[in-house]
Design an enzyme around this catalytic site. Structure first.
Site, PDB file in Angstrom:
ATOM      1  N   SER A 165       0.834  -1.194   0.000  1.00  0.00           N
ATOM      2  CA  SER A 165       0.000   0.000   0.000  1.00  0.00           C
ATOM      3  C   SER A 165       0.876   1.254   0.000  1.00  0.00           C
ATOM      4  CB  SER A 165      -0.955  -0.048   1.194  1.00  0.00           C
ATOM      5  OG  SER A 165      -2.010   0.870   1.046  1.00  0.00           O
ATOM      6  N   ASP A 260      -9.733  -4.668  -4.995  1.00  0.00           N
ATOM      7  CA  ASP A 260      -9.064  -3.563  -4.312  1.00  0.00           C
ATOM      8  C   ASP A 260      -9.313  -2.292  -5.106  1.00  0.00           C
ATOM      9  OD1 ASP A 260      -7.319  -1.754  -3.116  1.00  0.00           O
ATOM     10  OD2 ASP A 260      -5.576  -3.070  -3.208  1.00  0.00           O
ATOM     11  N   HIS A 290      -7.814  -5.553  -0.798  1.00  0.00           N
ATOM     12  CA  HIS A 290      -6.645  -4.856  -0.283  1.00  0.00           C
ATOM     13  C   HIS A 290      -6.219  -5.471   1.049  1.00  0.00           C
ATOM     14  CE1 HIS A 290      -4.022  -1.302  -0.224  1.00  0.00           C
ATOM     15  NE2 HIS A 290      -4.228  -1.246   1.083  1.00  0.00           N
TER      16      HIS A 290
END
Length: 326
Positions: A165, A260, A290
């Site tokens: 991320s 995601d 995610h």
């Protein structure tokens, strides 16, 4: 592919908790959000794999402060004392939450499975430390590792960078900075569902804005805490898709999740790297959301992606070994 059924059941529990009064991250003060994020890891992720050691380290920063890091050293039978390769890892959490403990299981797995050392970095978090503090901390950690790795048993010629991320953003930004500043380029960049775009306006952001773990209000809460002003959004250090030139960077292994909101910008970034001549391996994990790499107690794919990353790391590290004399 449909959303993984185990993930779907988990997301239903999350939604039920919110309906019953549980507060999402973006409604909490940052300090409380960090506690909630770390505590959730204990329930969601599998117990960490065994390594030879996990040592606390302090890394000096350019502004005179220090940041914490944790060095994982793999247990290698009959180790001959030669220097080991290393992965410099930056945790996710939208620059606001996360740390050494939230990503302990993931880092232990990558160290044990590759095998290699992993240096996990606790860069400073927002809103106390705005952009570009996290970027500066990441660069300082990399330069420290290049200069001091041998004292930790690490081969500075075989260093990879990676993150998930926001941590993936820091990792790939580091390769751009290394190219521009003339630092040694990492042997590989490992990007787990990285944030790459200035604006969250892709089809996947619209399609998956709610109900898929990373929700639009949470993402914007994180970015509003991190960024100083609107101009920061178009800085390549925040949004690497804004970089004019992505050529001459380390090879990339990019792991994305089908469900995601970041998946479209992840694919766009992989396409940009390929177009710039960067060797890029892209894998989209079907049915995943995610942060699935930290959901070891929920989905089997958490173990799968860890093994895939470890194989990519091992291949990159082995390609840098000196040829043996006949």
């Amino acid at each position: 592919m449909p959303l993984d059924p185990d993930l779907a059941a988990f997301l239903e529990l999350v939604e039920a908790g919110i309906d019953n009064g549980a507060q999402p991250l973006h409604e909490l003060p940052p300090a409380q959000a960090r506690v909630q994020y770390d505590n959730s890891t204990l329930a969601l992720d599998a117990e960490g794999m065994d390594v030879a050691s996990a040592k606390s380290i302090e890394i000096p920063c350019r502004d005179g402060n220090q940041i914490d890091a944790r060095l994982y050293v793999p247990a290698i039978p009959a180790h001959d004392g030669s220097l080991l390769p290393a992965l410099l890892y930056f945790h996710g959490g939208g620059y606001c939450v996360g740390g050494l403990d939230s990503h302990d299981s993931l880092c232990r797995a990558l160290s044990a499975l590759t095998p290699c050392c992993v240096l996990s970095v606790a860069y400073r978090l927002a809103p106390e430390h705005k952009f570009p503090t996290a970027v500066d901390d990441a660069q300082d950690a990399y330069r420290w590792l290049l200069s001091n790795g041998s004292t930790c048993g690490i081969d500075a010629r075989r260093i990879a960078v990676g993150g998930d991320s926001a941590g993936g953003t820091l990792a790939t930004g580091l390769t751009i900075a290394a190219r521009d500043e003339g630092w040694l380029q990492p042997v590989l960049q490992v990007l787990l569902y990285p944030c790459t775009a200035a604006w969250q306006d892709t089809g996947s952001h619209s399609r998956l804005a709610q109900g898929y773990l990373l929700e639009a209000p949470t993402l914007q809460w994180m970015f509003s805490n991190y960024l100083r002003d609107a101009a920061d959004r178009t800085d390549w250090r925040f949004a690497p898709l804004e970089a004019i030139d992505l050529g001459k960077l380390a090879p990339a292994f990019i792991a994305l999740a089908e469900y995601d909101p970041l998946v479209d910008e992840g694919v766009a970034y992989a396409d940009r790297l390929k177009a710039a001549g960067v060797s890029t391996q892209l894998k989209v994990y079907e049915g995943m959301t995610h942060d699935f790499a930290r959901l070891g107690n929920i989905v089997n794919e958490a173990e799968l992606v860890r093994r895939d990353i470890s194989q990519a790391l091992a291949k990159a590290f082995s390609s840098q070994l000196p040829e043996k004399e006949n």
